[in-house]
Design an enzyme around this catalytic site. Sequence first.
Site, PDB file in Angstrom:
ATOM      1  N   CYS A 162      30.768  54.075  50.433  1.00  0.00           N
ATOM      2  CA  CYS A 162      30.361  52.861  49.730  1.00  0.00           C
ATOM      3  C   CYS A 162      30.915  52.954  48.321  1.00  0.00           C
ATOM      4  O   CYS A 162      30.473  53.791  47.533  1.00  0.00           O
ATOM      5  CB  CYS A 162      28.849  52.713  49.699  1.00  0.00           C
ATOM      6  N   MET A 218      32.438  44.422  48.652  1.00  0.00           N
ATOM      7  CA  MET A 218      32.234  45.846  48.857  1.00  0.00           C
ATOM      8  C   MET A 218      33.216  46.623  47.982  1.00  0.00           C
ATOM      9  O   MET A 218      34.377  46.228  47.838  1.00  0.00           O
ATOM     10  CB  MET A 218      32.453  46.210  50.317  1.00  0.00           C
TER      11      MET A 218
END
Length: 388
Positions: free
Chosen positions: A91, A306
């Site tokens: 992430c 993201m």
Amino acid sequence: MRGGTSKGVFFRLDDLPTACQVPGLARDRLLQRVIGSPDPYAAHIDGLGGATSSTSKCVILSRSTRPGHDVDYLYAQVAITSDLVDGSGNCGNLTTAAGAFALHAGLVDVARVPQDGVCTVRLWQANIGKTILAHVPVAGGQVQEDGAFMLDGVAFPAAEIVLEFLDPADDDTGALFPTGQTVDELSVPEDVVPGGRIAATLITAGIPMVFVRAADLGYTCTESRERINRDPVALARFEAIRVAGALRMGLIRTPEEAATRQHSPKIAMVAPPATYRAANGQTVAAGDVDLLVRGLSMGQLHHAMMGTTSVAIATAAAIPGTLVSQAAGGAARAVVRFGHPSGTLRVGATAACCDGPSGPQWRVTRAVMSRSARILMEGWVRVPAGCF
């Protein structure tokens, strides 16, 4: 902690129960119970998750035994309704918080932490086996959280943390472009696109990515998060393309395997600049951006972008011929500003073409972006006895 436009629950490895200090079912069950998954109601009422892909995350950090690194950083994407903890990728947003947490938790050698200035935290991203540098501002020997840096998708300003992703091409495939092409043609069911063929850029930078043209799916890339996420047919079309891309990239062997690898590859659509209204009501003018991007995470359109996808966007924009570069006008760009549902984001990458075993080959040495992070709460999280 909030990191970029995501939130996650952070742990020191040594603070986990003994059975959960090693990968396996016990650790997965603990993280699921902390978040509140799997939840058939998709609400995370009985856990700390927020029932979105951006808020259903956990991070585990420990001092690194790897030379030249401060901490080992392990990321877990916890599925909301299904029984799955996916560690197939990183992430990028929470990488920002990982750098700050490493300092908060005393995992960085105090001799390397300045009294005032910037501390470069050297992260070993264990999921993907990559080095990431987090340049964290420090004041009075502590992480500086307050600042004037605004990140679209986050309501309040904070201190800027700069991330450098070194050599971000993913090692699962061994190449920046797994097929050797900047644009491929994927075979998909005819109810996904007429004719059953769609152009895609398949790239592994930051995270394996599948980029498609918005126009090929009947979109403009100005669509809101709600418009896409309320359309199950649209979401099914994106998933079918993602599966086709995963197969072509060699990340899965059968379409059924995609259900166990929801975190990666990710899929995004791109389009040339256009004016649209962001989620906060502000207008993003076509002249403010180089291209538009809408990305999906865990089967839903992301409310912003993201972090790992931002790395892939920066990399693909730096390489002529990709669909991302085409949407941005066709020229190679060391820095690109793209529009997403919550506003805009500026990212950059350094790419070069060199001789490979089968001809010219692109290589990216680093990708850079700015985020911010802060602690939201700290203490004890309670889980029922016997849940792991």
